[in-house]
Design a protein around this motif. Sequence first.
Motif, PDB file in Angstrom:
ATOM      1  N   CYS A 108      55.451  35.875  36.264  1.00 47.10           N
ATOM      2  CA  CYS A 108      54.182  36.294  36.879  1.00 47.10           C
ATOM      3  C   CYS A 108      54.347  36.556  38.369  1.00 47.10           C
ATOM      4  N   GLU A 109      55.280  35.858  39.007  1.00 46.09           N
ATOM      5  CA  GLU A 109      55.525  36.058  40.438  1.00 46.09           C
ATOM      6  C   GLU A 109      56.381  37.291  40.709  1.00 46.09           C
ATOM      7  N   ARG A 110      57.370  37.548  39.833  1.00 49.25           N
ATOM      8  CA  ARG A 110      58.433  38.488  40.174  1.00 49.25           C
ATOM      9  C   ARG A 110      58.406  39.819  39.422  1.00 49.25           C
ATOM     10  N   ALA A 111      57.813  39.867  38.250  1.00 47.49           N
ATOM     11  CA  ALA A 111      57.876  41.085  37.436  1.00 47.49           C
ATOM     12  C   ALA A 111      56.992  42.182  38.030  1.00 47.49           C
ATOM     13  N   SER A 112      57.414  43.428  37.842  1.00 49.69           N
ATOM     14  CA  SER A 112      56.604  44.566  38.293  1.00 49.69           C
ATOM     15  C   SER A 112      55.445  44.778  37.321  1.00 49.69           C
ATOM     16  N   ASP A 201      48.645  34.803  35.902  1.00 49.85           N
ATOM     17  CA  ASP A 201      48.361  33.386  36.132  1.00 49.85           C
ATOM     18  C   ASP A 201      49.560  32.586  35.636  1.00 49.85           C
ATOM     19  N   GLY A 202      50.570  32.438  36.514  1.00 53.18           N
ATOM     20  CA  GLY A 202      51.802  31.789  36.132  1.00 53.18           C
ATOM     21  C   GLY A 202      51.662  30.351  35.666  1.00 53.18           C
ATOM     22  N   PRO A 203      50.939  29.491  36.405  1.00 53.76           N
ATOM     23  CA  PRO A 203      50.796  28.101  35.961  1.00 53.76           C
ATOM     24  C   PRO A 203      50.150  27.984  34.575  1.00 53.76           C
TER      25      PRO A 203
END
Length: 224
Positions: A108-112, A201-203
């Motif tokens: 969720c943080e890094r993907a385009s 929403d990664g978490p």
Amino acid sequence: MDNGGVTTGGPVAIRKRTLHDQVADGIRDLIIEGYLEPGSRIDETRLIEQLEVSRTPFREALRTLAAEGLVIIRPSRGAVVRKLTAQDVFSMLEVLAHLEKLAGNLTCERASDEEIEALLSLHREMLALYEKRERLAYYKLNQDFHTMLSELSGNETLQEMQRNIQARLKRIRFMGNRKPEYWAAAVDEHEKMAECLSRRDGPALGDIMAGHLMNTWNRVKNSV
């Protein structure tokens, strides 16, 4: 190639599949679906005839499956399907749950945006297969989904560990959807994953993925 009536599925590979790949896929499917039971000896002569291949690609395929942890090759005694203990399965699922929780956060943080959409597209394909109740094809796309999500984390160590454990749990993960209510619950969990991916929403995604893996344990623990 005849694979004993097993229906195969999943996305079409971009690269040309070699005979070795096809044989490995055929044997792997027989293991996943339980035609070759855990702990059973692999009858080379029968399977070579069934798969209509020569001994060399067959044995190369067995070495690939041994590297994945699906079979054990015993010198001068042939190969057997690896049988996992309940503790083996729990331990691997426990570690995989933490790995995929981290993968969900990092993706969720890094993907385009395009990569997130590719994951969501794969999810939609899975839903279409679920509607048609094509269980093995669904399972293969599900494996692709989890692998892709791990790859999009951008963490090579995580990817390697996830691949190794996922390979050893192929039969177990397939068993997790053996009952209609189990499969429906797993699909619902994937719907929630897709919602979290859509809003990055990664978490929340990590928590759902970890829970998804431990729910697999609850679905298979009485069958291991």
